[in-house]
Design an enzyme around this catalytic site. Structure first.
Site, short mmCIF file in Angstrom:
data_model
loop_
_atom_site.label_atom_id
_atom_site.label_comp_id
_atom_site.label_asym_id
_atom_site.label_seq_id
_atom_site.Cartn_x
_atom_site.Cartn_y
_atom_site.Cartn_z
N GLU A 90 0.85 -1.20 0.00
CA GLU A 90 0.00 0.00 0.00
C GLU A 90 0.88 1.24 0.00
O GLU A 90 1.71 1.45 0.91
CB GLU A 90 -0.92 -0.01 1.23
CG GLU A 90 -2.02 1.03 1.15
CD GLU A 90 -2.97 0.98 2.34
OE1 GLU A 90 -3.23 -0.11 2.88
OE2 GLU A 90 -3.44 2.06 2.74
N LYS A 286 -7.12 -1.51 11.52
CA LYS A 286 -6.45 -1.86 10.25
C LYS A 286 -5.25 -0.94 10.04
O LYS A 286 -4.19 -1.35 9.56
CB LYS A 286 -7.45 -1.74 9.10
CG LYS A 286 -6.95 -2.29 7.77
CD LYS A 286 -6.27 -1.24 6.90
CE LYS A 286 -5.86 -1.82 5.56
NZ LYS A 286 -5.10 -0.87 4.75
N ASP A 302 4.96 -14.44 11.29
CA ASP A 302 3.65 -14.86 10.81
C ASP A 302 2.62 -13.75 11.09
O ASP A 302 2.07 -13.67 12.19
CB ASP A 302 3.27 -16.17 11.54
CG ASP A 302 1.94 -16.73 11.09
OD1 ASP A 302 1.16 -16.01 10.43
OD2 ASP A 302 1.65 -17.89 11.43
N HIS A 399 -2.75 10.11 0.30
CA HIS A 399 -2.97 8.82 -0.35
C HIS A 399 -2.83 8.92 -1.86
O HIS A 399 -2.14 8.15 -2.49
CB HIS A 399 -4.40 8.39 -0.03
CG HIS A 399 -4.48 7.07 0.61
ND1 HIS A 399 -4.32 6.89 1.96
CD2 HIS A 399 -4.68 5.85 0.09
CE1 HIS A 399 -4.44 5.62 2.25
NE2 HIS A 399 -4.65 4.97 1.13
C1 MEV Z 1 -5.65 2.84 5.26
O1 MEV Z 1 -4.82 1.78 4.89
C2 MEV Z 1 -5.75 2.92 6.75
C3 MEV Z 1 -6.68 3.98 7.29
O2 MEV Z 1 -8.00 3.81 6.75
C4 MEV Z 1 -6.72 3.80 8.78
C5 MEV Z 1 -7.75 4.66 9.50
O3 MEV Z 1 -8.76 5.03 8.89
O4 MEV Z 1 -7.52 4.91 10.70
C6 MEV Z 1 -6.24 5.37 6.91
#
Ligand code: MEV
Length: 445
Positions: A90, A286, A302, A399
């Site tokens: 990413e 995430k 892992d 992003h």
């Molecule tokens: C993107 O990989 C991760 C985010 O969505 C995490 C978040 O929203 O806290 C930017």
């Protein structure tokens, strides 16, 4: 041109074929078999001995799948600076980890501590005898089980690990006759999955012998059925805490004319939402795993096990929540991550994968505990970067800037076109359409 093979058929004995033949068969699924074979082979390592290492990691290997291997520099943990290897596809994750680490390196860095390093395994069995008898002889059983694995545990004990304890867990209210022996282990610097599973299978055999031979059990009670013996990836006591803290004034100007206190309060609200709402909590966590997984992969660990444990831990009180907590008191901002991270710095892939070995060396060959603290700090770095962007400028600017390269590569922009696009999109909004149009215009002039 070779004919394309129909997709819906069974391939028998695939694993026994030579790699060349596997590539050929798989390529028959594609429109252009020759091109497909060339593509797969173009990712083979030119050095056969290196390729062999990768081929032997797994079954049915036909090629290598590249994912960028990068560095998040300047991660200061407990006063020590690490330049952390990260493997992730990413585009914005490494940039986020790096900028957040730099930010905190100027404010005391990350602090971290390992709470505990306990790992868990279970022998599940069915038994219809009198529980009180089993409870009565449980200490004897523990001694017997330890004795039965003496040879297996000897090396681990020399490295400072071994079996910690045994517990009898009664599941008979949920599943008829169902019990487990829950065993806690210390696996020192190794992940210890093989060690734990070997011990558990030996415990299972020993358990059957114990029931068979102990005089306390009646004839019927001597029968025990082993259901399965396996480690648990839920390791709530293999826990690490990482945190950052500073005064509100050290956050002044973090975005335009926002004061540090305004930022801290908005940040707090964002984290509270992740403590309350499962939809937000999942995305929030995430963001933590963006960093955690990237370091886990780079060091040959892992990451699926780590993710599974982390998500189960996030739901430990019945509601899935944020793994991070924020505390504002007086003029102080404090932000922490608590996360179970079961990993190793010896054994397994850590010594077999040449780049995993390289990563560990880059980090100064850390102990498992030290690596847990580094991984947690990078996880916190990524999460902080995400929340900082979300409550200020939004994430799409950063992003899409990183994504610009992906778009340019996708539309096969030349080096010159890329340079012009990068300049143009400093002040223009990036979208696939906008980039495509920009390159088309360039090509027409
Ligand atoms: C993107 O990989 C991760 C985010 O969505 C995490 C978040 O929203 O806290 C930017």
């Amino acid at each position: 041109m070779p004919r394309r093979r129909k997709r819906d058929y069974l391939i028998r004995g695939f694993s026994k074929l030579l790699k060349e033949d596997k590539v050929k068969i798989v390529s028959e699924l594609m429109d252009n078999q020759v091109e497909a074979m060339d593509l797969l082979k173009s990712f083979w390592h030119s050095d056969n001995s290196k390729q062999k290492i990768f081929d032997e990691f797994s079954e049915n290997t036909i090629s290598n799948y590249y994912i960028p291997y990068g560095v998040a520099p300047n991660v200061v943990v407990n006063g020590r600076t690490y330049h952390v290897p990260v493997v992730i596809e990413e585009s914005s994750v490494v940039a986020a980890a790096s900028s957040s680490s730099k930010f905190w390196s100027e404010r005391g860095g990350f602090k971290a501590e390992v709470v505990d390093i306990e790992k868990i395994g279970q022998v599940h069995f069915l038994w219809s005898g009198q529980k009180s008898k089993l409870v009565k002889v449980f200490d004897e059983l523990k001694y017997y089980l330890r004795g039965a694995t003496k040879d297996t545990t000897k090396n681990m004990e020399q490295r400072g690990g071994g079996i910690i304890d045994f517990e009898l867990v009664d599941f008979t209210d949920e599943i008829e006759n169902s019990y487990q022996i829950k065993v806690t282990f210390d696996t020192a610097d190794s992940m210890g999955a093989n060690f734990i599973n070997s011990c558990l299978e030996e415990f299972a055999n020993a358990l059957q012998d114990f029931f068979k031979t102990h005089s306390i059990f009646s004839k019927e009670e001597k029968e025990v059925e082993i259901v399965m013996s396996i480690l648990s990836n839920y390791t709530p006591n293999c826990l690490v805490r990482a945190w950052v803290e500073c005064d509100f004034k050290d956050l002044d100007g973090i975005y335009k004319d926002m004061t540090g206190e305004q930022f801290a309060r908005k940040f707090e609200t964002a984290v509270k939402i992740a403590e309350t709402d499962v939809y937000r909590a999942t995305t929030h966590n995430k963001g933590v795993f963006n960093g955690v997984d990237a370091v886990a992969i780079a060091t040959g660990n892992d990451f699926r096990a780590i993710e599974a444990a982390g998500h189960a831990y996030a739901a430990r009180d019945g509601n899935y929540k944020s793994l991070t907590k924020v505390k504002l008191s007086g003029t102080k901002f404090y932000y922490e991550l608590n996360i179970p991270i079961a990993l190793g710095t010896v054994g397994g892939l850590t010594s077999l994968h040449p780049l995993a070995k390289h990563s560990l060396e880059m980090l100064g060959n850390p102990s498992a505990k030290e690596l847990m603290m580094i991984v947690a700090s990078v996880g916190l770095a990524n999460n902080f970067a995400a929340i900082r962007s979300l409550v200020t400028k939004g994430i799409q600017i950063g992003h899409m800037k990183m994504h610009l390269y992906n778009i340019l590569n996708h539309i096969e922009a030349t080096k010159n076109e890329k340079a012009k696009a990068v300049e143009h999109f400093v002040i223009h909004k990036v979208s696939y359409g906008a980039v495509q149009k920009f390159i088309e215009n360039l090509r027409q002039t």
